[in-house]
Design a protein around this motif. Structure first.
Motif, mmCIF file in Angstrom:
data_model
loop_
_atom_site.group_PDB
_atom_site.id
_atom_site.type_symbol
_atom_site.label_atom_id
_atom_site.label_comp_id
_atom_site.label_asym_id
_atom_site.label_seq_id
_atom_site.Cartn_x
_atom_site.Cartn_y
_atom_site.Cartn_z
ATOM 1 N N LYS A 126 0.816 -1.212 0.000
ATOM 2 C CA LYS A 126 0.000 0.000 0.000
ATOM 3 C C LYS A 126 0.848 1.259 0.000
ATOM 4 O O LYS A 126 0.493 2.267 -0.584
ATOM 5 N N ARG A 127 2.014 1.168 0.685
ATOM 6 C CA ARG A 127 2.916 2.324 0.754
ATOM 7 C C ARG A 127 3.354 2.736 -0.634
ATOM 8 O O ARG A 127 3.556 3.905 -0.925
ATOM 9 N N LEU A 128 3.551 1.706 -1.494
ATOM 10 C CA LEU A 128 4.039 1.991 -2.833
ATOM 11 C C LEU A 128 2.906 2.200 -3.811
ATOM 12 O O LEU A 128 3.150 2.339 -5.005
ATOM 13 N N ASN A 129 1.651 2.204 -3.316
ATOM 14 C CA ASN A 129 0.481 2.382 -4.197
ATOM 15 C C ASN A 129 0.394 1.306 -5.268
ATOM 16 O O ASN A 129 -0.009 1.571 -6.387
ATOM 17 N N GLU A 130 0.834 0.089 -4.935
ATOM 18 C CA GLU A 130 0.796 -0.996 -5.921
ATOM 19 C C GLU A 130 -0.034 -2.159 -5.378
ATOM 20 O O GLU A 130 -0.077 -2.382 -4.177
ATOM 21 N N ASN A 131 -0.664 -2.899 -6.300
ATOM 22 C CA ASN A 131 -1.408 -4.094 -5.892
ATOM 23 C C ASN A 131 -0.562 -5.322 -6.083
ATOM 24 O O ASN A 131 -0.232 -5.695 -7.204
ATOM 25 N N PHE A 132 -0.184 -5.964 -4.954
ATOM 26 C CA PHE A 132 0.618 -7.176 -5.030
ATOM 27 C C PHE A 132 -0.246 -8.383 -4.716
ATOM 28 O O PHE A 132 -1.139 -8.309 -3.867
ATOM 29 N N ASP A 133 0.032 -9.486 -5.375
ATOM 30 C CA ASP A 133 -0.588 -10.755 -5.003
ATOM 31 C C ASP A 133 0.122 -11.233 -3.734
ATOM 32 O O ASP A 133 1.347 -11.402 -3.748
ATOM 33 N N PRO A 134 -0.605 -11.477 -2.614
ATOM 34 C CA PRO A 134 0.071 -11.747 -1.332
ATOM 35 C C PRO A 134 1.024 -12.952 -1.377
ATOM 36 O O PRO A 134 2.119 -12.892 -0.817
ATOM 37 N N ASP A 135 0.608 -14.038 -2.062
ATOM 38 C CA ASP A 135 1.492 -15.215 -2.105
ATOM 39 C C ASP A 135 2.774 -14.904 -2.842
ATOM 40 O O ASP A 135 3.871 -15.277 -2.420
ATOM 41 N N LEU A 136 2.627 -14.201 -3.983
ATOM 42 C CA LEU A 136 3.821 -13.876 -4.774
ATOM 43 C C LEU A 136 4.758 -12.973 -3.990
ATOM 44 O O LEU A 136 5.991 -13.114 -4.040
ATOM 45 N N LEU A 137 4.153 -12.027 -3.234
ATOM 46 C CA LEU A 137 4.990 -11.099 -2.471
ATOM 47 C C LEU A 137 5.758 -11.843 -1.387
ATOM 48 O O LEU A 137 6.953 -11.622 -1.169
ATOM 49 N N LEU A 138 5.063 -12.791 -0.721
ATOM 50 C CA LEU A 138 5.753 -13.584 0.302
ATOM 51 C C LEU A 138 6.883 -14.394 -0.324
ATOM 52 O O LEU A 138 7.983 -14.498 0.229
ATOM 53 N N GLN A 139 6.581 -14.946 -1.499
ATOM 54 C CA GLN A 139 7.627 -15.708 -2.197
ATOM 55 C C GLN A 139 8.801 -14.808 -2.542
ATOM 56 O O GLN A 139 9.966 -15.204 -2.441
ATOM 57 N N ALA A 140 8.500 -13.546 -2.937
ATOM 58 C CA ALA A 140 9.580 -12.621 -3.332
ATOM 59 C C ALA A 140 10.475 -12.276 -2.154
ATOM 60 O O ALA A 140 11.677 -12.084 -2.307
ATOM 61 N N PHE A 141 9.885 -12.193 -0.944
ATOM 62 C CA PHE A 141 10.691 -11.820 0.214
ATOM 63 C C PHE A 141 11.468 -12.994 0.793
ATOM 64 O O PHE A 141 12.348 -12.809 1.619
ATOM 65 N N THR A 142 11.145 -14.245 0.390
ATOM 66 C CA THR A 142 11.832 -15.392 0.992
ATOM 67 C C THR A 142 13.128 -15.656 0.261
ATOM 68 O O THR A 142 13.161 -15.868 -0.931
ATOM 69 N N ASP A 143 14.205 -15.664 1.022
ATOM 70 C CA ASP A 143 15.507 -15.888 0.417
ATOM 71 C C ASP A 143 15.846 -17.384 0.446
ATOM 72 O O ASP A 143 15.308 -18.124 1.282
ATOM 73 N N ARG A 144 16.740 -17.821 -0.425
ATOM 74 C CA ARG A 144 17.116 -19.224 -0.541
ATOM 75 C C ARG A 144 17.687 -19.739 0.773
ATOM 76 O O ARG A 144 17.374 -20.835 1.220
ATOM 77 N N SER A 145 18.486 -18.885 1.439
ATOM 78 C CA SER A 145 19.134 -19.312 2.695
ATOM 79 C C SER A 145 18.080 -19.615 3.755
ATOM 80 O O SER A 145 18.212 -20.563 4.544
ATOM 81 N N TYR A 146 16.989 -18.819 3.741
ATOM 82 C CA TYR A 146 15.920 -19.037 4.712
ATOM 83 C C TYR A 146 15.233 -20.369 4.463
ATOM 84 O O TYR A 146 14.920 -21.123 5.397
ATOM 85 N N VAL A 147 15.013 -20.655 3.176
ATOM 86 C CA VAL A 147 14.336 -21.921 2.827
ATOM 87 C C VAL A 147 15.165 -23.113 3.288
ATOM 88 O O VAL A 147 14.637 -24.093 3.839
ATOM 89 N N ILE A 148 16.494 -22.992 3.071
ATOM 90 C CA ILE A 148 17.384 -24.099 3.483
ATOM 91 C C ILE A 148 17.291 -24.306 4.998
ATOM 92 O O ILE A 148 17.166 -25.436 5.495
ATOM 93 N N LYS A 149 17.306 -23.163 5.725
ATOM 94 C CA LYS A 149 17.251 -23.247 7.196
ATOM 95 C C LYS A 149 15.936 -23.901 7.637
ATOM 96 O O LYS A 149 15.910 -24.776 8.509
ATOM 97 N N GLU A 150 14.833 -23.472 6.974
ATOM 98 C CA GLU A 150 13.518 -24.022 7.332
ATOM 99 C C GLU A 150 13.474 -25.522 7.086
ATOM 100 O O GLU A 150 12.936 -26.282 7.898
ATOM 101 N N GLU A 151 14.043 -25.938 5.947
ATOM 102 C CA GLU A 151 13.998 -27.378 5.615
ATOM 103 C C GLU A 151 14.791 -28.189 6.632
ATOM 104 O O GLU A 151 14.354 -29.281 7.032
ATOM 105 N N MET A 152 15.946 -27.633 7.074
ATOM 106 C CA MET A 152 16.726 -28.349 8.088
ATOM 107 C C MET A 152 15.912 -28.502 9.367
ATOM 108 O O MET A 152 15.893 -29.550 9.997
#
Lengths: 158, 322, 178
Positions: free
Chosen positions: B70-96
């Motif tokens: 909303k700050r950027l006045n843009e409409n984001f798809d929530p799932d895609l935005l969450l995917q965009a913020f998740t880094d590879r290192s975080y995914v690896i940590k979560e899987e472990m």
């Protein structure tokens, strides 16, 4: 009336001097030697520094004015007009630029300054104003000033 | 002791925080010694421990991402935005972690989105610059594009947009690569959510505007300006002549020469230098700037071109082709 | 800093070498003009901390012209620092000993007495006659206009021009010219 708190206050100590002295030490952080570390030496120097700062505010304005004057007269000399004539001509042409703007233009926009000098000298020439010290002709002779100088001035008689 | 006492942070704890006619606010006598002890403990630890924002109590990731959009006045798809913020290192940590816990929640990382975003950004920036600087050769535009897509610039943009606290990564504070990746992934997510034009405007407003106040010629280093200039002029068939216009202090260390380039007896450009060779080179550079339309006194780059500019059919000067 | 900016700064602060012919000029009036160029006050980018002064080469300082009776009356003071080391020297004596001293002292006096004065004076080169070393002459690019116009001496006019010039009357043969 019974005043109970006064008895308590007799035994209360003053505020922590640390904070009062810290206000001085923060201003003296860049001094040398004991002036930075010892309160009685620091406080004298800080008070002097603050007095000098107060007095200098007026001097700074004077210094800047002198510097601007020097720069404007140097630029005027390059265009064969005196600073006095320039100021007079610009004032009569209703171009009310102050010393700061003129000196900035002289340093950064030399062609603009040349045009201003030409306008000033042309206006004085139209008014029949003779400055005895201008011995040479102004530099902006080939500039076309018809867009700038209003027809009213040409018809004005002073 | 007094030395340490002096450098404690300024604290406004005390009996009165209000100025009551004539009386000064007073700080309790325990404040200074307490702060000293805290400072000593901090130094023992080796500096302040900055905990990430998402470990604080009232952290709501969904709300933060919604607010970001909303700050950027843009409409984001929530799932895609969450995917965009998740880094590879975080995914690896979560899987472990999940291997120990024995349950399986798939978290997508932002690599695909980042790739798509990067591709789109590069294309769009090149088209935009070609439209904004019509005479600038392709090498120059590539140079500017590389600068704008570089890690530092993108990380700076992303930091100031506020992605530092929302990014899901394994270590904190987040480093530049992660920030840049996250930003590019956001662009990718926006591409899928809102379409090309919205994404184009977003990239224009946040990335291309980094060129404001910068000299566009700095991003492309020309090795041999004189040879390039003579090649260009040879095509039109005019006569190019360099001449020494002015010199000052020939025998001193502070010598300065001025060389002017004359095209068919008319002055094209002039350059200054410590030696005649330097002056000639600078004069050639100025002439090239004039030909490419990127001089200092030209209009600044237009940051208001809307939509995605079409690639021009006019052939553009290419240095390596000649 | 990009190459273009660096080169622009180099050119802006380049030091010009001026030449000033002191022949038959008043040293104190010409000192006002010379000091302007030495301090850089003829440039719109002037600032005392800027080091924007130019170099001035003064030639023919031996032919300097002091006003009125100054050659006989003006005395220059010097103190060696030791007790009894004060001395007053007249202008003509100083000029005989060192022809460059008078113009040098005149320029020194016209400047403000601050710490930059000695540094600025080093930018001034004075030569008593027309001979200037070759490498310095090659650096010079500008001439400062003299304050007083220098007329040509009547006996320096070439002979054929004198003969060509129309005469009103011829002197009789036995007329004695003083």
């Amino acid at each position: 009336m019974v005043f109970l708190t006064i008895a308590n206050l007799i035994r209360c100590r003053g505020p922590d001097e640390f904070w009062r002295k810290r206000k001085i030490f923060r201003l003296a952080a860049h001094y040398i030697g004991r002036r930075r570390n010892c309160y009685s030496v620091a406080v004298r120097n800080v008070h002097h520094a603050l007095v000098y700062a107060t007095k200098a505010r007026r001097l700074k304005k004077q210094d800047m004015k002198d510097l601007w004057d020097t720069r404007i007269s140097a630029a005027c000399e390059q265009h064969n007009i005196t600073a006095f004539s320039m100021r007079e001509g610009l004032e009569r042409s209703n171009i009310l630029l102050d010393r700061k703007s003129l000196s900035d233009l002289a340093a950064w926009e030399p062609k603009t300054f040349q045009c201003l000098a030409a306008v000033a000298s042309r206006k004085l020439h139209l008014d029949g104003f003779i400055d005895g010290t201008d011995q040479k002709a102004p530099t902006g002779k080939n500039l076309n000033l018809d867009n700038v100088i209003l027809d009213d001035w040409l018809k004005e008689k002073k | 002791m007094a030395f340490i006492r002096r450098y404690l942070p300024l604290v406004t704890g005390g009996f009165k925080n209000v100025y009551i006619g004539g009386q000064r606010k007073e700080i309790h006598r325990y404040v200074a010694p307490t702060l000293m002890v805290l400072k000593r403990r901090e130094d023992k630890q080796g500096g302040k421990v900055i905990k990430p924002r998402n470990t604080f109590l009232e952290w709501n990731l969904e709300a933060e991402m919604y607010a970001f959009g909303k700050r950027l006045n843009e409409n984001f798809d929530p799932d895609l935005l969450l995917q965009a913020f998740t880094d590879r290192s975080y995914v690896i940590k979560e899987e472990m972690k999940q291997k120990e816990m024995e349950f399986d929640i798939q978290m997508k990382d932002n690599r695909n989105l980042a790739e798509e975003g990067r591709k789109f950004m590069k294309q769009y920036i090149q088209l935009y610059l070609e439209a904004a600087l019509p005479k600038f050769p392709i090498e120059g535009i590539n140079g500017i594009c590389d600068h704008l897509m570089s890690e530092n610039v993108l990380a700076n943009v992303s930091l100031h947009l506020g992605t530092k606290d929302i990014i899901l990564a394994d270590e904190y504070p987040v480093d530049n690569t992660t920030l840049a990746n996250a930003f590019v992934a956001i662009v990718g997510a926006l591409l899928h959510s809102s379409g090309e034009e919205q994404t184009a405007h977003f990239v224009r407003d946040f990335v291309i505007t980094n060129l404001q106040g910068q000299d566009v010629n700095e991003f492309w280093h020309i090795e041999e300006p004189w040879i390039m200039l003579t090649d260009l002029i040879a095509k039109t068939g005019s006569n190019l002549e360099p001449r020494l216009i002015g010199e000052v202090g020939k025998n001193t260390l502070l010598a300065c020469y001025r060389v002017g380039l004359y095209l068919d007896k008319k002055m094209l450009s002039s350059g200054f230098g410590e030696t005649i060779a330097t002056a000639k080179e600078m004069a050639a550079r100025e002439a090239l700037k004039k030909i490419f339309g990127t001089e200092e006194n030209q209009y600044p780059i237009n940051f208001k071109l809307n939509g995605i500019p079409k690639s021009s059919s006019k052939s553009r000067y290419q240095v390596s082709a000649s | 800093m990009s190459a273009a900016k660096r080169v622009q700064q180099w050119a802006t602060f380049a030091r010009t070498w001026h030449i000033f012919d002191c022949k038959w000029q008043d040293p104190y009036l010409s000192a006002n003009v010379i000091k302007k160029y030495l301090m850089g006050m003829h440039k719109p980018i002037y600032h005392p901390m800027n080091d924007c002064g130019d170099v001035v080469v003064c030639i023919n300082s031996r032919d300097i012209a002091l006003r009125g009776d100054d050659w006989r009356q003006r005395a220059y003071f010097h103190h060696t620092g030791y007790p009894g080391g004060a001395s007053w020297t007249l202008a003509w004596e100083v000029h005989n000993k060192d022809p460059t001293m008078i113009i040098k002292k005149a320029v020194y006096r016209s400047m403000k007495g601050n710490l930059q004065r000695r540094h600025t004076m080093q930018r001034m080169l004075i030569y008593p006659g027309e001979e200037v070393p070759e490498d310095i002459m090659q650096n010079v690019t500008n001439q400062i206009r003299q304050l007083r116009p220098v007329p040509t001496r009547l006996d320096h006019i070439p002979e054929d021009e004198v003969k060509k010039y129309p005469k009103v009357m011829e002197y009789p043969e036995d007329y004695v010219l003083k």
